[in-house]
Design a protein around this motif. Structure first.
Motif, mmCIF file in Angstrom:
data_model
loop_
_atom_site.group_PDB
_atom_site.id
_atom_site.type_symbol
_atom_site.label_atom_id
_atom_site.label_comp_id
_atom_site.label_asym_id
_atom_site.label_seq_id
_atom_site.Cartn_x
_atom_site.Cartn_y
_atom_site.Cartn_z
ATOM 1 N N LEU A 52 4.433 -8.498 -4.743
ATOM 2 C CA LEU A 52 3.663 -9.174 -3.699
ATOM 3 C C LEU A 52 2.419 -9.827 -4.303
ATOM 4 N N ARG A 53 2.004 -10.956 -3.722
ATOM 5 C CA ARG A 53 0.777 -11.533 -4.268
ATOM 6 C C ARG A 53 -0.425 -10.777 -3.720
ATOM 7 N N GLU A 54 -1.552 -10.936 -4.442
ATOM 8 C CA GLU A 54 -2.652 -9.999 -4.285
ATOM 9 C C GLU A 54 -3.178 -9.792 -2.864
ATOM 10 N N GLY A 55 -3.499 -10.887 -2.194
ATOM 11 C CA GLY A 55 -4.118 -10.752 -0.883
ATOM 12 C C GLY A 55 -3.249 -9.937 0.070
ATOM 13 N N LEU A 56 -1.968 -10.258 0.040
ATOM 14 C CA LEU A 56 -1.048 -9.620 0.966
ATOM 15 C C LEU A 56 -0.788 -8.171 0.585
ATOM 16 N N ARG A 57 -0.823 -7.924 -0.715
ATOM 17 C CA ARG A 57 -0.494 -6.591 -1.190
ATOM 18 C C ARG A 57 -1.438 -5.556 -0.580
ATOM 19 N N GLU A 58 -2.695 -5.919 -0.512
ATOM 20 C CA GLU A 58 -3.683 -5.010 0.045
ATOM 21 C C GLU A 58 -3.331 -4.692 1.493
ATOM 22 N N GLU A 59 -2.971 -5.732 2.231
ATOM 23 C CA GLU A 59 -2.605 -5.561 3.635
ATOM 24 C C GLU A 59 -1.416 -4.597 3.771
ATOM 25 N N VAL A 60 -0.413 -4.818 2.913
ATOM 26 C CA VAL A 60 0.787 -3.985 3.001
ATOM 27 C C VAL A 60 0.461 -2.534 2.622
ATOM 28 N N ILE A 61 -0.320 -2.365 1.569
ATOM 29 C CA ILE A 61 -0.665 -1.005 1.135
ATOM 30 C C ILE A 61 -1.369 -0.249 2.247
ATOM 31 N N LEU A 62 -2.267 -0.938 2.929
ATOM 32 C CA LEU A 62 -2.992 -0.290 4.027
ATOM 33 C C LEU A 62 -2.050 0.128 5.144
ATOM 34 N N ALA A 63 -0.983 -0.633 5.331
ATOM 35 C CA ALA A 63 -0.080 -0.366 6.450
ATOM 36 C C ALA A 63 0.942 0.724 6.127
ATOM 37 N N LEU A 64 1.096 1.047 4.836
ATOM 38 C CA LEU A 64 2.134 2.006 4.463
ATOM 39 C C LEU A 64 1.670 3.451 4.655
ATOM 40 N N PRO A 65 2.630 4.325 5.019
ATOM 41 C CA PRO A 65 2.282 5.745 5.076
ATOM 42 C C PRO A 65 1.944 6.256 3.669
ATOM 43 N N GLN A 66 1.008 7.186 3.608
ATOM 44 C CA GLN A 66 0.530 7.731 2.343
ATOM 45 C C GLN A 66 1.668 8.182 1.420
ATOM 46 N N GLU A 67 2.649 8.842 2.019
ATOM 47 C CA GLU A 67 3.716 9.426 1.216
ATOM 48 C C GLU A 67 4.551 8.342 0.519
ATOM 49 N N THR A 68 4.910 7.311 1.295
ATOM 50 C CA THR A 68 5.674 6.204 0.725
ATOM 51 C C THR A 68 4.934 5.618 -0.458
ATOM 52 N N LEU A 69 3.635 5.455 -0.287
ATOM 53 C CA LEU A 69 2.800 4.853 -1.301
ATOM 54 C C LEU A 69 2.836 5.681 -2.582
ATOM 55 N N SER A 70 2.695 6.992 -2.438
ATOM 56 C CA SER A 70 2.680 7.862 -3.611
ATOM 57 C C SER A 70 4.010 7.766 -4.351
ATOM 58 N N ASP A 71 5.095 7.834 -3.593
ATOM 59 C CA ASP A 71 6.417 7.720 -4.225
ATOM 60 C C ASP A 71 6.539 6.393 -4.964
ATOM 61 N N ALA A 72 6.065 5.347 -4.277
ATOM 62 C CA ALA A 72 6.204 4.003 -4.825
ATOM 63 C C ALA A 72 5.521 3.902 -6.178
ATOM 64 N N VAL A 73 4.340 4.466 -6.265
ATOM 65 C CA VAL A 73 3.535 4.288 -7.467
ATOM 66 C C VAL A 73 4.059 5.121 -8.626
ATOM 67 N N ARG A 74 4.661 6.273 -8.288
ATOM 68 C CA ARG A 74 5.048 7.183 -9.365
ATOM 69 C C ARG A 74 6.121 6.601 -10.299
ATOM 70 N N ASP A 75 6.954 5.678 -9.772
ATOM 71 C CA ASP A 75 8.034 5.116 -10.596
ATOM 72 C C ASP A 75 7.589 4.026 -11.557
ATOM 73 N N LEU A 76 6.392 3.529 -11.367
ATOM 74 C CA LEU A 76 6.019 2.316 -12.105
ATOM 75 C C LEU A 76 5.490 2.611 -13.495
ATOM 76 N N ASP A 77 5.636 1.619 -14.420
ATOM 77 C CA ASP A 77 4.991 1.703 -15.722
ATOM 78 C C ASP A 77 3.482 1.542 -15.532
ATOM 79 N N SER A 78 2.726 2.031 -16.528
ATOM 80 C CA SER A 78 1.278 2.065 -16.333
ATOM 81 C C SER A 78 0.657 0.690 -16.103
ATOM 82 N N ASP A 79 1.206 -0.364 -16.760
ATOM 83 C CA ASP A 79 0.579 -1.674 -16.559
ATOM 84 C C ASP A 79 0.759 -2.169 -15.125
ATOM 85 N N ASP A 80 1.890 -1.820 -14.526
ATOM 86 C CA ASP A 80 2.107 -2.249 -13.145
ATOM 87 C C ASP A 80 1.194 -1.503 -12.178
ATOM 88 N N VAL A 81 0.977 -0.222 -12.441
ATOM 89 C CA VAL A 81 0.072 0.536 -11.579
ATOM 90 C C VAL A 81 -1.334 -0.047 -11.660
#
Lengths: 432, 432
Positions: A52-81
């Motif tokens: 997602l591009r930056e501006g929108l990404r923030e909006e989406v992150i805010l709208a996501l449940p905490q748990e989904t977010l944590s799962d989402a981040v755990r799979d990524l390589d460090s540069d993507d996080v």
């Protein structure tokens, strides 16, 4: 489709690449996006967020449940996080960091400590390295044993000395085609280059493109290997830089199609305001010649032509200059040659259009004098446009201002003021 | 340095990357370049030639002795040879092809038969492939045996079925970390995608960037594997496309800093000529209102402001639209939303600057009516500018014209004509 049927959506979206799903989310309007996130939000994973591009990404992150977010981040390589986190506010960063294992978290926090747009932010921490004395067999055995801890993608094995300083790298293809007994140190690639953590990412991207690099080690102040940058990240930076230059040249600033009217207005207003000041300055020049215009109204009819031609010629020169600075083709050693060339081009084009406009002036208004005046003004303005088009961006670059951002306003001011002044000034001398 | 001392030059240039040597050659002026080629020409290798930009490359190739040229070309991968040959005339192509072994020559001739800017031209013929039933051990043994015939760089092993159709690929990193007994078919990557030989290179580059590809197989009409495209080539295409858009938006066309005055003039003249026609059309509009201007000379002073603001606002919208079309963010499904948004932005900015200019008109010329007129004209022109800025590029794209190339002229015509007409027309209705 947005009839709130999550199962149907999953069927539809499942075969799509995360980048395409992200594009879809970007194309929704506000209302659809809200509904979509409510219904399908829990399926969104880290890769979609990364795309997602930056501006929108923030909006989406805010709208996501905490748990989904944590799962989402755990799979990524460090540069993507890091990429994901750097645009968020601190409280949100803390939330996401909390979801990561302690080691990862420490790594990410370190990366966030590097300056924005630096190699340190761009690199990934996961590096496949081997001591310089290993041979191919040892390395393959090591890789087989370490299977689970390897990064998703890697293209080189970095050789390090006992102090962890990178001293060369081996391409995987080369390693695969060499016998097990070959020493890694004997099959390193010539293309090896290192980057410092603080180096600007634009420089890194330029080097990747210039030297056809695929991956390159990043070193800290003590020359120790701390990460690796891969070509896909460099490609993204190169793409962004070019995009930024295009938008800045047009006075648009960052922004995207999915921004709202109010955001877009705010992005474009400053440049229009600058242009208004420019235009008023040009009007002040015209105002000096009110008397002449009242006597010869043809001047009012023709004067925008001179200014407009100058503006266009100036834009041509400045665009070439801005890009040449960005791609490092314009350097101290050839700047005077380019300046002479731009003046030459301005002169030749000026002479050609002087003849054309002279004839237009002559036949339209049956006045040879008017023809002389507009022709002469055209030559003057196109030469000045060529010079301003190159000198303004070079000067801005020298004082550390991005030439893509500010050149346009300066150059247009010059060509407008010079254009009106030359035309009306010559007219008042020659015609009255 | 160009004191014709070849040995000294070699010492200086030897540590440099071919890309840097090519940049140096580009920065020389004509005389220096000639001397340089005479003195050092025989040292120029294929990689340096590949890095030169097109116009200059032809010049250098013509200046090189036949033998140097043949040696230079023999070392290159097939995609680089194709890249080198495609810009040359047929007699020169034949000369270089003659220097290649028969098999290579046939491959290159096949590649040159593909349309320009197609995947077929971009790909390299050297592919590392394996039958789908092989395991890791077999593949490694095969690679070790084939060491000399492998391409310089490769990142995936392509799996093919008995009919030579690619059915998946294995990343080298994955293969290295798997036991010898693992079947290749079990460790293929999800990112696998194929391209057809005739597909435009711009599409290929977009897909590489969008899906983070590193390499991808190219197939012919029978779906057989004929080549592979790697990310460095895709990156170069992406870079060229963005560059082309920037230069076209500014009406510059292809060209570079080392072109001579006459070449540069020829590149820029057409756009200036188009602009002249545009400007004359605007003048014709002004000419309709000569009577009004004679009565109220303040109109002549203020009218360039309205046109200039419209031109800038139009350029902003059109630049965003052109880029959105290029990056495939602007599609049929969101075009009407974007059109509404542009109109909205034009309206808001128009209202803001209407107030500002109304006040300027009021205080400068102490005429509230003049203030109304310029304010109203500003609103009209900025809304029209926003609409033209999006509709013109979309329409051009629909009829198959590159919007980056032609939009500027159309949009400026619209904003100039509308700007002058609205301002002077309103003035003649309200003020007289």
């Amino acid at each position: 489709i947005d009839a709130e049927d999550a199962a149907a959506l999953t069927v539809l979206l499942d075969p799509l690449h995360p980048a395409d799903i992200a594009d879809l989310i970007e194309q929704f309007d506000d209302r659809h996006r809200r509904v979509f996130l409510e219904v399908w939000g829990s399926e969104i994973d880290g890769e979609i967020l990364s795309e997602l591009r930056e501006g929108l990404r923030e909006e989406v992150i805010l709208a996501l449940p905490q748990e989904t977010l944590s799962d989402a981040v755990r799979d990524l390589d460090s540069d993507d996080v890091v990429d994901l986190l750097e645009d968020l506010e601190e409280s949100q960063q803390a939330l996401i960091l909390g979801a990561l294992p302690a080691i990862d978290r420490a790594q990410i926090e370190q990366a966030l400590a590097f300056p924005e747009y630096s190699a340190g932010r761009l690199m990934q921490r996961e590096v496949v390295r081997a001591p310089e004395h290993w041979d191919v067999g040892q390395t393959i055995d090591f890789l087989r044993a370490a299977d689970n801890e390897l990064p998703d993608q890697f293209y080189h094995i970095m050789l390090v000395d006992p102090r962890m300083r990178p001293i060369g790298y081996v391409a995987l293809g080369r390693m695969l085609s060499s016998p097990r007994s070959t020493r890694l140190a004997d099959i390193t690639e010539d293309s090896f280059r290192t980057f410092g953590v603080e180096q600007p990412e634009a420089e890194v991207a330029y080097a990747f493109n210039q030297y056809h690099l695929i991956s390159a080690p990043v070193i800290d102040a003590e020359e120790r290997l701390v990460g690796v940058i891969t070509i896909d990240d460099a490609m993204a930076v190169l793409d962004e830089e070019a995009e930024e230059d295009i938008l800045r040249l047009a006075g648009v600033g960052e922004g995207s199609l999915s921004d709202r009217v109010i955001d877009t207005t705010r992005q474009r207003l400053p440049w229009l305001a600058v242009n208004l000041v420019t235009a008023i300055m040009a009007s002040l020049v015209i105002a000096q010649f009110e008397g002449v215009i009242t006597q010869i109204v043809a001047l009012a009819v023709l004067m925008p032509i001179v200014a407009s031609m100058g503006g266009n010629a100036g834009t041509q020169s400045l665009t070439v200059a801005v890009r040449a600075i960005a791609t490092r083709d314009l350097t101290g050693s050839n700047v005077w040659r380019v300046v002479r060339r731009e003046a030459g081009v301005g002169l030749v084009n000026g002479l050609i259009f002087a003849v054309v406009m002279g004839l237009v002036g002559l036949f339209w208004f049956s006045s040879p004098q008017l023809g002389y005046v507009i022709g002469l003004a055209m030559v003057v303005n196109l030469v000045i446009a060529g010079l301003a088009g190159i000198l303004v961006p070079v000067a801005l670059d020298k004082v550390g201002v991005d030439p893509a951002l500010a050149s346009g306003a300066f150059v247009t001011t010059v060509t407008d003021v010079v254009g009106f002044f030359a035309f009306l000034g010559l007219a008042s001398v020659i015609l009255l």
